[in-house]
Design a protein around this motif. Structure first.
Motif, PDB file in Angstrom:
ATOM      1  N   SER A 243     113.480  51.950  40.621  1.00 32.24           N
ATOM      2  CA  SER A 243     112.809  52.397  39.406  1.00 32.24           C
ATOM      3  C   SER A 243     111.779  51.337  39.038  1.00 32.24           C
ATOM      4  O   SER A 243     111.827  50.215  39.535  1.00 32.24           O
ATOM      5  CB  SER A 243     113.813  52.609  38.268  1.00 32.24           C
ATOM      6  OG  SER A 243     114.459  51.394  37.956  1.00 32.24           O
TER       7      SER A 243
ATOM      8  N   ASP B  86     110.117  49.113  35.967  1.00 35.07           N
ATOM      9  CA  ASP B  86     110.276  48.640  34.597  1.00 35.07           C
ATOM     10  C   ASP B  86     108.894  48.344  34.037  1.00 35.07           C
ATOM     11  O   ASP B  86     108.221  47.414  34.484  1.00 35.07           O
ATOM     12  CB  ASP B  86     111.150  47.385  34.569  1.00 35.07           C
ATOM     13  CG  ASP B  86     111.513  46.958  33.163  1.00 35.07           C
ATOM     14  OD1 ASP B  86     110.646  47.017  32.268  1.00 35.07           O
ATOM     15  OD2 ASP B  86     112.670  46.571  32.960  1.00 35.07           O
TER      16      ASP B  86
ATOM     17  N   GLU C 292     108.056  47.259  31.067  1.00 37.08           N
ATOM     18  CA  GLU C 292     108.005  46.037  30.263  1.00 37.08           C
ATOM     19  C   GLU C 292     107.808  44.805  31.140  1.00 37.08           C
ATOM     20  O   GLU C 292     106.985  43.940  30.857  1.00 37.08           O
ATOM     21  CB  GLU C 292     109.293  45.901  29.448  1.00 37.08           C
ATOM     22  CG  GLU C 292     109.321  44.693  28.548  1.00 37.08           C
ATOM     23  CD  GLU C 292     110.624  44.610  27.778  1.00 37.08           C
ATOM     24  OE1 GLU C 292     111.154  43.499  27.669  1.00 37.08           O
ATOM     25  OE2 GLU C 292     111.094  45.655  27.301  1.00 37.08           O
TER      26      GLU C 292
END
Length: 84
Positions: free
Chosen positions: A43, A45, A47
């Protein structure tokens, strides 16, 4: 091999020896035996701006380690180095 400083920043509660094991593709809970971990999925991220790997210990009978670790640093820190 994974980036150990990024791994230490993203993950929590791992000793230096465990971070070395994870960075080299091994389960940190099975030390001193170096069992490899399996990549379950990936996945991104937003941020941290890094791809995360969902990993699990390959020794599914004796170990329940399951975590997300950064795949690799997106920027090696050399952008603009050779053109400056």
């Amino acid at each position: 091999m994974l980036d150990k400083p990024l791994l230490a920043k993203v993950t929590v509660d791992y000793t230096d020896e465990q971070l070395d094991a994870i960075a080299n593709g091994c389960c940190p809970n099975c030390l001193p035996i170096y069992n490899r971990y399996r990549i379950i999925g990936t996945s991104f991220d937003k941020e941290l701006k890094v791809e995360l790997l969902h990993v699990k210990c390959s020794n599914i009978v004796d170990c329940e380690w399951d975590d997300q670790i950064p795949n690799r640093r997106p920027d090696p820190g050399l952008e603009g180095f050779f053109t400056s």
